[in-house]
Design a protein around this motif. Structure first.
Motif, mmCIF file in Angstrom:
data_model
loop_
_atom_site.group_PDB
_atom_site.id
_atom_site.type_symbol
_atom_site.label_atom_id
_atom_site.label_comp_id
_atom_site.label_asym_id
_atom_site.label_seq_id
_atom_site.Cartn_x
_atom_site.Cartn_y
_atom_site.Cartn_z
ATOM 1 N N ARG A 4 0.830 -1.218 0.000
ATOM 2 C CA ARG A 4 0.000 0.000 0.000
ATOM 3 C C ARG A 4 0.860 1.263 0.000
ATOM 4 N NH1 ARG A 4 -5.122 1.413 0.483
ATOM 5 N NH2 ARG A 4 -5.761 -0.729 0.804
ATOM 6 N N LEU A 32 -7.517 0.425 -4.132
ATOM 7 C CA LEU A 32 -6.551 1.248 -4.871
ATOM 8 C C LEU A 32 -7.160 1.714 -6.192
ATOM 9 C CD1 LEU A 32 -3.202 -0.750 -4.470
ATOM 10 C CD2 LEU A 32 -3.971 1.224 -3.146
ATOM 11 N N GLU A 79 -2.703 3.988 -8.787
ATOM 12 C CA GLU A 79 -1.981 3.324 -7.704
ATOM 13 C C GLU A 79 -1.675 1.869 -8.055
ATOM 14 O OE1 GLU A 79 -3.847 6.008 -4.057
ATOM 15 O OE2 GLU A 79 -4.863 4.157 -4.670
#
Length: 172
Positions: free
Chosen positions: A105, A130, A134
């Protein structure tokens, strides 16, 4: 009686053993020794081989460069040995917060904050929330780690096969 010419003087014999000759002889012997001696074989210590195994967030935590000398981190459930990059991922490095942790993350979001790291006592982050940018960033990090560092295991949930193992040997 006829007069005979004088005989030429006989040169004195020069002794072989003189201080200068002894120094030169010693120098030749020393240079010969240096030239023909067998070099000492350096002793290279090999690191302990790392066995591919399953890690849980709790068993991965000590591999932070402080508790254990190796530095591991997980990205998308793959555990990488980033010890060669200890300057980046180890103590004092810019990515030290990821050492011994699931860094997925934080890498995807480009954040080093503690709140992006998953709780080592909780479940593994599924990363479902996400956004597309990302996810692309995370895939780039996966390629980076996969091309540069050895995969030493996989990250599994706490309580699965990784909890009772140490250094790749099962305690059966």
């Amino acid at each position: 009686m006829p007069h005979s010419p004088p005989l030429p003087p006989v040169p004195e014999a020069i002794p072989i053993v003189t201080p200068l000759n002894l120094i030169l002889f010693s120098l030749v012997i020393y240079v010969g020794y240096l030239r023909f001696r067998t070099p000492a074989t350096p002793i290279i210590s090999r690191p302990t081989p790392i066995v591919y195994r399953k890690y849980t967030p709790l068993t991965l935590l000590p591999y932070n460069g402080t508790d254990k000398p190796q530095v591991f981190l997980a990205v998308s459930c793959k555990v990488y040995d980033v010890t060669p990059g200890k300057g980046f991922y180890g103590p004092g490095g810019p990515y030290e917060s990821f050492a011994g942790r699931d860094a997925s993350r934080g890498l995807a979001k480009g954040s080093f904050d503690a709140e992006v790291l998953s709780d080592e006592n909780g479940t593994i982050d599924t990363l479902e929330d996400l956004n597309e940018e990302e996810k692309v960033s995370l895939r780039g990090w996966e390629e980076h780690f996969g091309g540069k560092y050895a995969v030493v295991g996989e990250l599994v949930e706490n309580g699965e096969d990784g909890d009772e193992e140490e250094e790749g040997v099962s305690k059966a």
